[in-house]
Design an enzyme around this catalytic site. Sequence first.
Site, mmCIF file in Angstrom:
data_model
loop_
_atom_site.group_PDB
_atom_site.id
_atom_site.type_symbol
_atom_site.label_atom_id
_atom_site.label_comp_id
_atom_site.label_asym_id
_atom_site.label_seq_id
_atom_site.Cartn_x
_atom_site.Cartn_y
_atom_site.Cartn_z
ATOM 1 N N CYS A 267 0.792 -1.234 0.000
ATOM 2 C CA CYS A 267 0.000 0.000 0.000
ATOM 3 C C CYS A 267 0.827 1.288 0.000
ATOM 4 C CB CYS A 267 -0.946 -0.003 1.202
ATOM 5 S SG CYS A 267 -2.232 -1.258 1.101
ATOM 6 N N ILE A 268 1.565 1.506 1.069
ATOM 7 C CA ILE A 268 2.147 2.838 1.292
ATOM 8 C C ILE A 268 3.178 3.225 0.234
ATOM 9 C CG2 ILE A 268 3.300 4.327 2.975
ATOM 10 C CD1 ILE A 268 2.148 2.568 5.166
#
Length: 437
Positions: A267-268
């Site tokens: 994600c990040i």
Amino acid sequence: MPHHIDYPTVGIIGLGYVGLPLAVQFIRGGCQVIGFDIDEHKVSAINAGRAYIKSVPAAVIAEAAATRRLTATTDSTLLASADAIVICVPTPLTAHREPDLSFITRTAETLAPRLRRGQLVSLESTTYPGTTEEELIPRLERGSGLRAGLDFHVVYSPEREDPGNPNFGTRDIPKVIGGLTADCLAAGVALYQHAVQTLVPVSSLRVAEATKLVENIFRCVNIAMVNELKIVFDAMGLDVWEVLDAAKTKPFGFMKFEPGPGLGGHCIPIDPFYLTWKAREFGVQTKFIELAGDINTSMPRYVVTRLLEALSDAGKPLRGANILLLGLAYKKNVDDPRESPTFAIWDLLRARQAQVLFHDPHIPVAPPMREYPAYAGTPSVPLTAEVLAQSDAVVICTAHDSIDYAFVVQHAPLVIDTRNVCAGLPAELVSDKVTKA
């Protein structure tokens, strides 16, 4: 999906770190689950009652497979038998930091001919606002001849998995849901109430898509800030972790983020650039996001620089040095290596002709990675006194709780600590051996 179906049959496309835990929660909620994946190894494992993700209890998969509550298949024709279809496929970036929606578009084209009236389609893959309406729905409508919002329901509900978090599992994390229409949203709520305790309906698909990006951009930017502070404070002779611990004593207006060797997880490191790409369509720049990304992706190089300096101080060159990397997973206590900065560090060291080994108690063999295929199949070495002593330096990349760091420092000639895990060790043990990075 007709609202009167009390316990629907749910088809989940993508049986990875998002899809499989979600399947377990639907089963626990009384649903029948059909899992679809192109990976025959995953399909075979599930049908044999085996779990391949550490956070998913093997006993649950074994019981669900034995009772036929969970079946897995590569046969997409079976999609027609599901009342609801949840799409949990990857959304990576291209080499130019642009969205790669190929997994979503291929899934839509495969699903469309099997789509039938009354079904619900939910997209969970993280993406930019507008993807569901601009990319998914047109393909579903073209391939099926049906109309979204009239003949079948469409929702977007972003995944919020946090592997390794003992306090929040799939069922406990509030779930955001946006629908194409009010009826679509109602169908989505009727579906997800079987799997998640708290539902958060929002006004549109785009709001739901944007929500997930905001969550990850928040973390990306704040991690970039403390990573930059680490570099600045190192130059000043200050311990960034001590500074952050002191700052977090303020009971308001501050949230502690920790620096590290880079960003990992699906994600990040990836999701913020989905918004960056989409913003260009509206003539808007995302300078803050791009700067944060640049800082975070530069951290593996900073770690290698600190390693080179520490080796030089010890009178050893990096070229030909034996380097042991501790931790291949992107975060502690998980078996998930996606986007792990350890691979970037490994690559930088190999480019400088260092000899690299790794140890990870949760990953016995390095898996195939899109950007780092050369390391697939490399086994994790045992963490013995002999292995540590034969290393010129050990780089702590992931702070797994099961590793005895006092043992590591005791037997290794040099330790590069990117996670501050040696901070609590006796000063006489770490004084001449440990370099923070």
